[in-house]
Design an enzyme around this catalytic site. Structure first.
Site, mmCIF file in Angstrom:
data_model
loop_
_atom_site.group_PDB
_atom_site.id
_atom_site.type_symbol
_atom_site.label_atom_id
_atom_site.label_comp_id
_atom_site.label_asym_id
_atom_site.label_seq_id
_atom_site.Cartn_x
_atom_site.Cartn_y
_atom_site.Cartn_z
ATOM 1 N N ARG A 60 38.129 23.237 33.514
ATOM 2 C CA ARG A 60 39.057 22.699 32.493
ATOM 3 C C ARG A 60 40.367 22.371 33.165
ATOM 4 N NH1 ARG A 60 41.720 21.008 28.560
ATOM 5 N NH2 ARG A 60 41.747 21.952 26.473
ATOM 6 N N PRO A 77 45.684 19.648 15.235
ATOM 7 C CA PRO A 77 45.603 19.697 16.712
ATOM 8 C C PRO A 77 44.453 20.540 17.264
ATOM 9 C CG PRO A 77 47.757 20.497 15.917
ATOM 10 C CD PRO A 77 46.865 20.366 14.737
ATOM 11 N N GLU A 78 43.762 21.296 16.421
ATOM 12 C CA GLU A 78 42.732 22.205 16.963
ATOM 13 C C GLU A 78 41.596 21.429 17.627
ATOM 14 O OE1 GLU A 78 43.378 25.140 17.287
ATOM 15 O OE2 GLU A 78 44.750 25.706 15.682
ATOM 16 N N THR A 98 37.743 27.797 25.025
ATOM 17 C CA THR A 98 36.676 27.958 24.021
ATOM 18 C C THR A 98 35.465 27.097 24.397
ATOM 19 O OG1 THR A 98 37.814 26.349 22.630
ATOM 20 C CG2 THR A 98 38.089 28.632 22.028
ATOM 21 N N PHE A 99 35.700 26.045 25.160
ATOM 22 C CA PHE A 99 34.592 25.219 25.659
ATOM 23 C C PHE A 99 33.672 26.097 26.517
ATOM 24 C CE2 PHE A 99 32.515 22.154 28.387
ATOM 25 C CZ PHE A 99 32.474 20.962 27.690
ATOM 26 N N PHE A 131 37.664 20.896 19.421
ATOM 27 C CA PHE A 131 36.302 20.881 18.889
ATOM 28 C C PHE A 131 35.698 22.283 18.785
ATOM 29 C CE2 PHE A 131 31.702 20.267 19.224
ATOM 30 C CZ PHE A 131 31.496 19.222 18.355
ATOM 31 N N ASN A 132 35.876 23.071 19.831
ATOM 32 C CA ASN A 132 35.150 24.340 19.875
ATOM 33 C C ASN A 132 35.789 25.439 19.047
ATOM 34 O OD1 ASN A 132 32.686 23.924 21.565
ATOM 35 N ND2 ASN A 132 34.249 22.972 22.851
#
Ligand code: GFB
Length: 428
Positions: free
Chosen positions: A290, A52-53, A386-387, A55-56
């Site tokens: 976001r 589930p993690e 994290t994006f 991209f960033n």
């Protein structure tokens, strides 16, 4: 029961093949290191991350392992094999996006200037698809942090959960393996692990296994968080030229922004970057807005759309800017709501054509948006995304003043004043 069988088989195969140099995992056995140096056989570390993690976060896990493989490669011919990107939960478009190579998103030569890494596809081309000798599923100790002190430790033992690898009749383990059906493993074990990257490096140096995979690599901690080497690894993560070019074009055509005017010219080679605080940025404000799962995951920190518009209006007026670029995962109608609330300003976002989406996928579109935000005169992110963090880092590398970078939208009810992101300053 299955765990015990699996462990027993793994243990027996390891013993039979006598491939471990030391019986005390966690201690460095210099004989092993010497052997590695002498034989200089190439060795490959494969890895995967909790499915589930996003991209960033996955980029962050890469950095932990890149620093580690760089260290390992000082003593032996180690290579990190980059896991193809699976279709991530956040990639919502219908284009096919399975097994994407890292070269679609990142400039591999830049990554390789930091550490010996390669796409899995390159590995397969050069060495063929076969069997990985050993898979370690990393897992947390059940009593982690219970004693309230950080103690580095590891041990092979019972799996906390049923492993996603199955022992087949031919004695090999089948599993997901990034969707490559003909890839299997000879051995599998669960490794409870509590520690930093070099601890895993020591563990790997002790064996002479040539092909090893660590699953759940996110369990490994950074060797050192925020030091010079961390930032070197980070700086080596230059985006692929194709994505950079798309961002350059959009900045020029829509935002009146270019590197010369914005004072963001960078050397071709990240190793020649010197740091500094002279970047100006293009004449636009960027907000990373976001939405989606953050709306219910962080309801207090994610503002309503009228509040976003109000906060943007405040900053635009203060900065005397007329243009806002919005990077967002929001549905179109939310973007349009912001646009009409700020109808006296120019509010734009990046819209990929169908062909472009086929070419660079959702992940590429997100990166183009990140690059555009990195070049803005002023950036406002979303709390704890994290994006947003990666955009802040990119701006740090380019040399923006921290005041223009470490800003977050505030949740409703905070009257526009809330905890702002900590200043994660680059070290050169
Ligand atoms: O990157 P990421 O780990 O950051 O995951 P968070 C968010 C993903 O959503 C991105 C998409 O990788 C993109 O695919 N996305 C988010 C965006 N913002 C944008 C945007 O502005 N433009 C585009 N094009 N795409 C974490 C997740 O997300 O949030 C965790 O990693 C979990 O899995 C947690 O969902 C709540 O840190 O923002």
């Amino acid at each position: 029961m299955l765990c015990y069988v699996v462990l027993l088989v793994s243990f027996l195969s390891v013993c039979e093949s006598s491939e471990f140099c030391s019986v005390n995992p966690g201690e460095v056995n210099n004989d092993c290191l010497e052997t590695s140096k002498i034989t200089a056989r190439p060795r490959f570390l494969f890895y995967d991350v909790n499915p589930p993690e996003g991209f960033n976060l996955r980029r962050d896990v890469y950095m932990r392992l890149a620093v580690m493989i760089r260290k390992l490669s000082e003593k032996a011919d180690w290579h990190l094999v980059l896991p193809p990107w699976p279709k991530l939960y956040h990639w919502r478009s219908r284009v096919s996006q399975e097994r994407l190579p890292w070269s679609l998103f990142f400039d591999l030569e830049s990554l390789q200037a930091f550490a010996p890494v390669m796409d899995l596809q390159q590995y397969i081309t050069e060495y063929g698809v076969s069997s990985i000798e050993q898979v370690y599923i990393l897992q947390h100790f059940k009593d982690d942090w219970a004693a309230g002190r950080f103690e580095e430790k590891q041990s092979i033992g019972i799996c906390n959960e049923t492993p996603p690898y199955v022992l087949e009749e031919d004695g090999r383990f089948s599993g997901y393996f990034w969707g490559f059906k003909n890839l299997t493993a000879s051995n599998m074990a669960c490794l409870s692990f509590h520690g930093r990257a070099f601890q895993l490096a020591k563990f790997l140096s002790e064996s002479q296994i040539r092909t090893v995979m660590v699953d759940h690599a996110e369990v490994v901690l950074h060797e050192s968080y925020g030091d010079k080497e961390y930032w070197q690894a980070r700086r080596s993560m230059r985006f692929s030229k194709k994505l950079v070019e798309k961002a350059v074009k959009f900045r020029q055509q829509v935002l009146n922004s270019s590197d010369e005017a914005d004072k963001t010219v960078r050397p071709e080679d990240w190793r020649k970057e010197k740091g500094g605080r002279t970047a100006l940025g293009g004449p636009y404000l960027c907000v990373h807005m976001r939405r989606r799962d953050f709306l219910w995951g962080r309801p207090k920190e994610v503002p309503s759309l009228p509040s976003v518009a109000q906060q943007l209006r405040y900053h635009l007026s203060k900065l005397q800017l007329n243009v806002v670029f919005i990077a967002t995962d929001a549905p179109d109608k939310e973007f349009q709501e912001i646009q009409s609330a700020l109808s006296d300003y120019t509010v734009v976002k990046y819209i990929a054509s169908e062909d472009e989406l086929l070419e660079i996928k959702d992940g590429g579109v997100a990166i183009v948006e990140q690059i555009i935000c990195s070049h803005a005169r002023f950036f406002i992110g979303t709390y704890e995304s994290t994006f947003s963090f990666r955009i802040q880092e990119e701006r740090e590398i380019m040399g923006f003043k921290p005041d223009t970078t470490f800003n977050s939208l505030c949740g409703d009810g905070s009257n526009g004043s809330c905890k702002q992101p900590s200043r994660w300053l680059a070290v050169f």
